[in-house]
Design an enzyme around this catalytic site. Structure first.
Site, PDB file in Angstrom:
ATOM      1  N   TYR A 143       0.844  -1.204   0.000  1.00 30.61           N
ATOM      2  CA  TYR A 143       0.000   0.000   0.000  1.00 30.61           C
ATOM      3  C   TYR A 143       0.876   1.249   0.000  1.00 30.61           C
ATOM      4  O   TYR A 143       0.649   2.179  -0.774  1.00 30.61           O
ATOM      5  CB  TYR A 143      -0.920  -0.027   1.218  1.00 30.61           C
ATOM      6  N   LYS A 155       0.903   4.211  -2.834  1.00 24.94           N
ATOM      7  CA  LYS A 155       0.546   5.592  -2.482  1.00 24.94           C
ATOM      8  C   LYS A 155       1.747   6.527  -2.617  1.00 24.94           C
ATOM      9  O   LYS A 155       1.593   7.703  -2.960  1.00 24.94           O
ATOM     10  CB  LYS A 155      -0.069   5.646  -1.082  1.00 24.94           C
ATOM     11  N   THR A 162     -13.616   6.133   7.642  1.00 28.16           N
ATOM     12  CA  THR A 162     -14.297   5.723   6.421  1.00 28.16           C
ATOM     13  C   THR A 162     -14.385   4.201   6.394  1.00 28.16           C
ATOM     14  O   THR A 162     -13.693   3.524   7.168  1.00 28.16           O
ATOM     15  CB  THR A 162     -13.554   6.205   5.156  1.00 28.16           C
TER      16      THR A 162
END
Length: 177
Positions: A65, A69, A102
């Site tokens: 990840y 990113k 989220t």
């Protein structure tokens, strides 16, 4: 984007690596590739790429990840320089959220959670420990930053990162009381 957590990068399958890269990097590439010609024909605008705090610093179980990113971060800078060299009126920036409340927190597959299951991660609990402000951020706080970058208020801003992370990237803070 998606995050795939593994105890060690040696546990990540090439299939998971490629899936994460396809979503987190290829999707950004394709969006920019196909929007730039139209934006250039219509006189400019603002491209805002969503990265992550993990695109600025490492995270132990999220190496893949972080790689994707971080790639988004540098892709934004490169495209900002390309657009500046063309003088096309297009500004390009990246946004780097920290712990934001989220649904992604319930979708991070982990080896420890078992096949097909997600480990429960409470963003508020994690943020209490990890952020100097002591709370998780909210989507509206990210949206406000994006609105700034999309607006004329940021007309002199390109090739930069907007970090919205409750102070995590700045360092650690011990709350008094």
């Amino acid at each position: 984007g998606i995050g795939i957590s593994v105890p060690s990068i040696i546990h990540m399958s090439l299939e998971d690596w490629r899936r994460q890269t396809a979503i987190n990097l290829d999707g950004v590439f394709l969006s920019v590739k196909h929007s730039l010609p139209l934006m250039r024909r219509t006189g400019g605008g603002s491209i805002i790429m969503m990265s992550s705090l993990a695109g600025l610093r490492g995270a132990q179980t999220l190496a893949g990840y972080c790689a994707t990113k971080g790639g988004v971060r540098l892709f934004a800078k490169a495209i900002a320089m390309e657009c500046a060299s063309f003088g096309d009126g297009i500004r390009v920036n990246s946004v780097h959220p920290g712990i934001i409340d989220t649904p992604i927190w319930g979708k991070i597959p982990t080896e420890a959670s078992g096949s097909g299951q997600n480990a429960p991660i409470d963003p508020e609990e994690r943020a209490k420990l990890a952020t100097p402000l002591g709370r998780a951020g909210h989507a509206i706080e990210i949206a406000s930053g994006v609105l700034y970058l999309a607006s004329d208020a940021s007309r002199y801003v390109t090739g930069t990162e907007l970090v919205i992370d409750g102070g995590m990237n700045a360092g650690g803070a011990v709350r008094q009381g």
